[in-house]
Design an enzyme around this catalytic site. Sequence first.
Site, short mmCIF file in Angstrom:
data_model
loop_
_atom_site.label_atom_id
_atom_site.label_comp_id
_atom_site.label_asym_id
_atom_site.label_seq_id
_atom_site.Cartn_x
_atom_site.Cartn_y
_atom_site.Cartn_z
N ARG A 97 -0.10 -8.80 13.54
CA ARG A 97 -0.10 -8.03 12.63
C ARG A 97 -1.13 -8.68 11.58
NH1 ARG A 97 4.48 -4.60 11.11
NH2 ARG A 97 2.87 -3.44 8.84
N ARG A 140 11.70 -1.10 10.89
CA ARG A 140 11.01 -0.52 11.63
C ARG A 140 10.67 -2.10 13.02
NH1 ARG A 140 5.62 0.58 8.06
NH2 ARG A 140 4.88 -0.49 10.03
N ARG A 153 11.75 -5.42 4.87
CA ARG A 153 11.83 -3.98 4.72
C ARG A 153 12.55 -2.96 5.13
NH1 ARG A 153 5.72 -1.70 4.93
NH2 ARG A 153 6.09 -2.58 8.15
N LYS A 170 0.71 -1.08 -0.06
CA LYS A 170 -0.76 0.13 -0.25
C LYS A 170 0.74 1.34 -0.01
CE LYS A 170 -2.47 -1.03 3.80
NZ LYS A 170 -1.54 -2.57 3.93
P1 ADP Z 1 1.63 -2.24 2.96
O1 ADP Z 1 2.17 -0.16 2.97
O2 ADP Z 1 0.79 -2.62 2.29
O3 ADP Z 1 1.73 -2.35 4.20
P2 ADP Z 1 4.48 -2.10 1.86
O4 ADP Z 1 4.33 -0.53 0.50
O5 ADP Z 1 5.27 -0.90 3.05
O6 ADP Z 1 3.71 -2.46 1.92
O7 ADP Z 1 5.51 -3.23 1.10
C1 ADP Z 1 5.95 -4.43 1.96
C2 ADP Z 1 7.15 -3.99 1.29
O8 ADP Z 1 6.87 -5.40 0.44
C3 ADP Z 1 8.42 -3.05 1.60
O9 ADP Z 1 9.86 -4.02 1.80
C4 ADP Z 1 8.47 -3.25 0.12
O10 ADP Z 1 9.64 -2.56 -1.20
C5 ADP Z 1 7.91 -4.33 -0.82
N1 ADP Z 1 7.25 -4.42 -1.67
C6 ADP Z 1 5.67 -3.57 -2.12
N2 ADP Z 1 5.75 -4.51 -2.65
C7 ADP Z 1 5.83 -4.92 -3.69
C8 ADP Z 1 5.73 -6.08 -4.79
N3 ADP Z 1 4.92 -5.83 -5.78
N4 ADP Z 1 6.18 -6.83 -4.93
C9 ADP Z 1 7.64 -6.95 -4.10
N5 ADP Z 1 7.84 -6.36 -3.23
C10 ADP Z 1 7.32 -5.53 -2.91
P1 AMP Z 2 1.32 0.62 9.19
O1 AMP Z 2 2.18 1.63 8.30
O2 AMP Z 2 0.06 1.12 7.70
O3 AMP Z 2 1.57 -0.64 8.73
O4 AMP Z 2 1.04 0.72 10.66
C1 AMP Z 2 1.70 1.01 11.57
C2 AMP Z 2 0.83 0.81 12.92
O5 AMP Z 2 0.50 1.32 13.42
C3 AMP Z 2 -0.13 -0.37 12.97
O6 AMP Z 2 -0.10 -1.17 13.42
C4 AMP Z 2 -0.72 -0.06 14.10
O7 AMP Z 2 -0.79 -0.14 15.52
C5 AMP Z 2 -0.85 1.98 13.65
N1 AMP Z 2 -2.38 2.19 13.04
C6 AMP Z 2 -2.25 2.53 11.94
N2 AMP Z 2 -3.11 3.15 11.25
C7 AMP Z 2 -3.62 2.27 11.77
C8 AMP Z 2 -6.05 1.98 11.88
N3 AMP Z 2 -6.12 3.13 11.12
N4 AMP Z 2 -6.20 2.49 12.68
C9 AMP Z 2 -5.22 1.93 14.39
N5 AMP Z 2 -4.16 1.23 13.74
C10 AMP Z 2 -2.94 1.93 12.81
#
Ligand code: ADP
Ligand code: AMP
Length: 225
Positions: free
Chosen positions: A179, A168, A135, A21
């Site tokens: 999660r 992270r 990541r 995302k």
């Molecule tokens: P989210 O925001 O949904 O938690 P991220 O965008 O942070 O996910 O992506 C999670 C990890 O996967 C990151 O290390 C990113 O570089 C990698 N990633 C994202 N999209 C892809 C893809 N289509 N193929 C392979 N790796 C990906």
């Molecule tokens: P993310 O960066 O989206 O993976 O979010 C990291 C962490 O922030 C999550 O595991 C939750 O603890 C908190 N968080 C982010 N967005 C929300 C949400 N919409 N509602 C509740 N907790 C959230």
Amino acid sequence: MGFESIMAIYIVLLGPPGAGKGTQAKIISEKMFLPHISSGEIFRENLSKKTELGNLARKYINRGELVPDDITTGMIKKRLSRDDCRNGALLDGFPRTVSQANSFDEFLAIDHKKVNVVPYIKVSDEILIERLTGRWTCPVCGHVYHEKFNPPQKPGICDFDGSDLYQRDDDKLETVQNRIRVYINQTQPLIDYYRNKGVLVEINGENNIQMVTEELLTAIQERIA
Ligand code: ADP
Ligand code: AMP
């Protein structure tokens, strides 16, 4: 209804942690000139600045649990009220519960606005774990990398601003597993919530980053044309 409310576009990126995302939101928000609103990033900024909000959210984030709805919804409403969101926003990580989605709909309805499209980025659990545990994130611009799938040009350094990348705390295997459980129990019901409103569109998140971007842009353009 004013001109601005007709023009405003709200896109909610839905999908499990690690679906891509944040990666996609950074690309698409630039292409569509929409601000990228990541609830997780706002929380992390508050954690590092040790604000009152950050201190309230810390224990939930470190355990991989959701921050309570009232705190999260209040924070997002405040962010969406800023001037840069007058034409809409691309939301990443919010809403994450049905209660948050209801509050968000009510908030938008005050100005005759609504969620226009919800791309649901589908990825299997095994792939999610590999993505999250590899990541690396930039503490300054929030850009995300992956040590195998999307590495920076120089290991450990952000391509955009030269900052040292970090892993992270909540990307440790145990927290990642929690999660994903939390996502299944609390966020997955949003798939039907938005499907019933006719705004959900499924995207194959297992393709490479560029292919996912192309599928997303096509799906979004079809729905907002
Ligand atoms: P989210 O925001 O949904 O938690 P991220 O965008 O942070 O996910 O992506 C999670 C990890 O996967 C990151 O290390 C990113 O570089 C990698 N990633 C994202 N999209 C892809 C893809 N289509 N193929 C392979 N790796 C990906
Ligand atoms: P993310 O960066 O989206 O993976 O979010 C990291 C962490 O922030 C999550 O595991 C939750 O603890 C908190 N968080 C982010 N967005 C929300 C949400 N919409 N509602 C509740 N907790 C959230």
